[in-house]
Motif scaffolding. Sequence first.
Motif, PDB file in Angstrom:
ATOM      1  N   GLY A 156      55.381  32.871  66.276  1.00 60.56           N
ATOM      2  CA  GLY A 156      54.538  31.845  66.898  1.00 60.56           C
ATOM      3  C   GLY A 156      53.063  31.862  66.543  1.00 60.56           C
ATOM      4  N   PHE A 157      52.574  32.967  66.033  1.00 65.01           N
ATOM      5  CA  PHE A 157      51.134  33.055  65.749  1.00 65.01           C
ATOM      6  C   PHE A 157      50.866  34.162  64.735  1.00 65.01           C
ATOM      7  N   ALA A 158      49.669  34.046  64.135  1.00 66.32           N
ATOM      8  CA  ALA A 158      49.221  35.064  63.174  1.00 66.32           C
ATOM      9  C   ALA A 158      47.969  35.729  63.720  1.00 66.32           C
ATOM     10  N   VAL A 159      47.843  37.020  63.475  1.00 68.51           N
ATOM     11  CA  VAL A 159      46.601  37.716  63.802  1.00 68.51           C
ATOM     12  C   VAL A 159      45.999  38.187  62.478  1.00 68.51           C
ATOM     13  N   ILE A 160      44.844  37.660  62.156  1.00 64.04           N
ATOM     14  CA  ILE A 160      44.179  38.079  60.931  1.00 64.04           C
ATOM     15  C   ILE A 160      43.458  39.383  61.235  1.00 64.04           C
ATOM     16  N   SER A 161      43.688  40.386  60.384  1.00 63.19           N
ATOM     17  CA  SER A 161      43.193  41.729  60.701  1.00 63.19           C
ATOM     18  C   SER A 161      41.710  41.854  60.356  1.00 63.19           C
ATOM     19  N   ASN A 162      41.206  43.057  60.422  1.00 65.14           N
ATOM     20  CA  ASN A 162      39.822  43.324  59.994  1.00 65.14           C
ATOM     21  C   ASN A 162      39.874  44.663  59.264  1.00 65.14           C
ATOM     22  N   PRO A 163      40.295  44.637  57.970  1.00 64.18           N
ATOM     23  CA  PRO A 163      40.615  45.879  57.265  1.00 64.18           C
ATOM     24  C   PRO A 163      39.492  46.919  57.331  1.00 64.18           C
ATOM     25  N   GLY A 164      39.937  48.161  57.533  1.00 70.03           N
ATOM     26  CA  GLY A 164      38.995  49.240  57.800  1.00 70.03           C
ATOM     27  C   GLY A 164      38.270  49.783  56.576  1.00 70.03           C
ATOM     28  N   ALA A 165      38.764  49.503  55.374  1.00 71.89           N
ATOM     29  CA  ALA A 165      38.068  49.981  54.165  1.00 71.89           C
ATOM     30  C   ALA A 165      37.076  48.899  53.741  1.00 71.89           C
TER      31      ALA A 165
ATOM     32  N   GLU B 135      61.797  32.639  51.032  1.00 70.38           N
ATOM     33  CA  GLU B 135      60.858  31.974  50.129  1.00 70.38           C
ATOM     34  C   GLU B 135      59.769  32.987  49.785  1.00 70.38           C
ATOM     35  N   VAL B 136      59.327  32.975  48.557  1.00 68.17           N
ATOM     36  CA  VAL B 136      58.252  33.902  48.170  1.00 68.17           C
ATOM     37  C   VAL B 136      57.047  33.091  47.706  1.00 68.17           C
ATOM     38  N   HIS B 137      55.960  33.191  48.470  1.00 70.92           N
ATOM     39  CA  HIS B 137      54.719  32.499  48.126  1.00 70.92           C
ATOM     40  C   HIS B 137      53.861  33.514  47.356  1.00 70.92           C
ATOM     41  N   VAL B 138      53.671  33.236  46.071  1.00 68.43           N
ATOM     42  CA  VAL B 138      52.955  34.205  45.219  1.00 68.43           C
ATOM     43  C   VAL B 138      51.504  33.762  45.061  1.00 68.43           C
ATOM     44  N   LEU B 139      50.593  34.556  45.582  1.00 66.37           N
ATOM     45  CA  LEU B 139      49.162  34.244  45.454  1.00 66.37           C
ATOM     46  C   LEU B 139      48.637  34.826  44.144  1.00 66.37           C
ATOM     47  N   ALA B 140      47.679  34.093  43.547  1.00 65.49           N
ATOM     48  CA  ALA B 140      47.101  34.563  42.284  1.00 65.49           C
ATOM     49  C   ALA B 140      46.261  35.813  42.521  1.00 65.49           C
TER      50      ALA B 140
ATOM     51  N   PRO C 225      42.942  30.932  54.919  1.00 68.60           N
ATOM     52  CA  PRO C 225      43.487  29.569  54.759  1.00 68.60           C
ATOM     53  C   PRO C 225      44.978  29.549  54.428  1.00 68.60           C
ATOM     54  N   VAL C 226      45.451  30.594  53.776  1.00 66.57           N
ATOM     55  CA  VAL C 226      46.892  30.646  53.457  1.00 66.57           C
ATOM     56  C   VAL C 226      47.676  30.723  54.761  1.00 66.57           C
ATOM     57  N   LEU C 227      47.239  31.601  55.654  1.00 62.81           N
ATOM     58  CA  LEU C 227      47.965  31.753  56.919  1.00 62.81           C
ATOM     59  C   LEU C 227      47.826  30.503  57.785  1.00 62.81           C
ATOM     60  N   LYS C 228      46.657  29.879  57.722  1.00 61.15           N
ATOM     61  CA  LYS C 228      46.469  28.661  58.523  1.00 61.15           C
ATOM     62  C   LYS C 228      47.326  27.511  57.992  1.00 61.15           C
ATOM     63  N   SER C 229      47.783  27.596  56.753  1.00 65.11           N
ATOM     64  CA  SER C 229      48.694  26.559  56.251  1.00 65.11           C
ATOM     65  C   SER C 229      50.104  26.727  56.839  1.00 65.11           C
TER      66      SER C 229
ATOM     67  N   THR D 218      46.181  30.942  65.412  1.00 65.00           N
ATOM     68  CA  THR D 218      45.786  32.217  64.800  1.00 65.00           C
ATOM     69  C   THR D 218      44.734  32.903  65.668  1.00 65.00           C
ATOM     70  N   TYR D 219      44.764  34.217  65.596  1.00 64.86           N
ATOM     71  CA  TYR D 219      43.744  35.052  66.247  1.00 64.86           C
ATOM     72  C   TYR D 219      43.111  35.894  65.150  1.00 64.86           C
ATOM     73  N   SER D 220      42.006  36.563  65.482  1.00 60.63           N
ATOM     74  CA  SER D 220      41.503  37.533  64.508  1.00 60.63           C
ATOM     75  C   SER D 220      40.874  38.727  65.217  1.00 60.63           C
ATOM     76  N   ILE D 221      40.957  39.857  64.559  1.00 55.20           N
ATOM     77  CA  ILE D 221      40.350  41.095  65.068  1.00 55.20           C
ATOM     78  C   ILE D 221      38.867  41.067  64.691  1.00 55.20           C
ATOM     79  N   GLN D 222      38.047  41.367  65.675  1.00 53.65           N
ATOM     80  CA  GLN D 222      36.589  41.249  65.481  1.00 53.65           C
ATOM     81  C   GLN D 222      35.926  42.628  65.388  1.00 53.65           C
ATOM     82  N   SER D 223      34.906  42.733  64.511  1.00 54.56           N
ATOM     83  CA  SER D 223      34.102  43.962  64.439  1.00 54.56           C
ATOM     84  C   SER D 223      33.407  44.177  65.793  1.00 54.56           C
ATOM     85  N   PRO D 224      33.203  45.403  66.245  1.00 52.60           N
ATOM     86  CA  PRO D 224      33.417  46.635  65.496  1.00 52.60           C
ATOM     87  C   PRO D 224      34.864  47.107  65.450  1.00 52.60           C
ATOM     88  N   GLY D 225      35.790  46.282  65.939  1.00 52.61           N
ATOM     89  CA  GLY D 225      37.202  46.645  65.822  1.00 52.61           C
ATOM     90  C   GLY D 225      37.645  46.543  64.369  1.00 52.61           C
ATOM     91  N   THR D 226      38.408  47.533  63.906  1.00 57.57           N
ATOM     92  CA  THR D 226      39.019  47.435  62.577  1.00 57.57           C
ATOM     93  C   THR D 226      40.519  47.606  62.743  1.00 57.57           C
TER      94      THR D 226
END
Length: 253
Positions: free
Chosen positions: A73-82, A48-53, A94-98, A103-111
Amino acid sequence: MFKNTIVKTPGESYIHGLTTSDLGKPDYEKALQQHNAYIEALKKCAVEVHVLASNPEFPDSTFVEDTAVLTPGFAVISNPGAISRNREIIEMDPVLKSYYEKTYSIQSPGTLDGGDVLQIDDHFYIGISERTNLEGAQQLKQILEGENYKASIIQLEKFFHLKTGISYLGNQEIVVAGEFIDHPEFQSYKKIIVPAEEEYAANCIRVNDYVIIPAGFPKTKQKMNDAGYKTIELDVSEFRKLDGGLSCLSLRF
Ligand code: CIR
């Protein structure tokens, strides 16, 4: 097997995205055509291809891979370095939470950019790059180990992202270029070695029955076909101009 993919249409600001290459400015119309062909190729791979605008506020946001690391089983939301890319995660969250309850997320100062993360079965390799720092890599390693995956951290020498120079095909077989050809971390795998003049072809994606590869790299294509893989070739010239490749254009899960 992958069931789902997420892609994001390039916006008109795409031509102003970040780059270290000297291949010139992307042609927006051509980028849209190539993106459409990418979507069609994914569909051929039975996902399936979910196309975001598109979102013109974020020129590089078509490179969705950098916003997350996904497992069944889970998603890790990143913390892009740029800096110009960091808030892309606000739209992806919200897309991933659907799709995911956990879900987990990477926290600053981690990138961390998703392009620096390669999964080989139950083992994740995390590259330290211009975008992913040690703190971000360690946070991801801890999350993955807590979920019973293995994780190793690798310092990159020249490649932009880890997956710029390595891809996993399945069956313990990897595609490698440059600094990864003899890298001790990858010694136990079977290898398809990409010749120096075709280095860009090391970024390819195995999606179910096919390997999608960039067009114009005949030696690498031949090696893959000889090893028994069915390939789909795509022209991604307009994404290469902004340091992007086939893996960067989708999240696959
Ligand atoms: C950037 O510099 O962030 C984009 N122009 C290219 C990102 C490529 N993403 C990837 O390799 N995963």
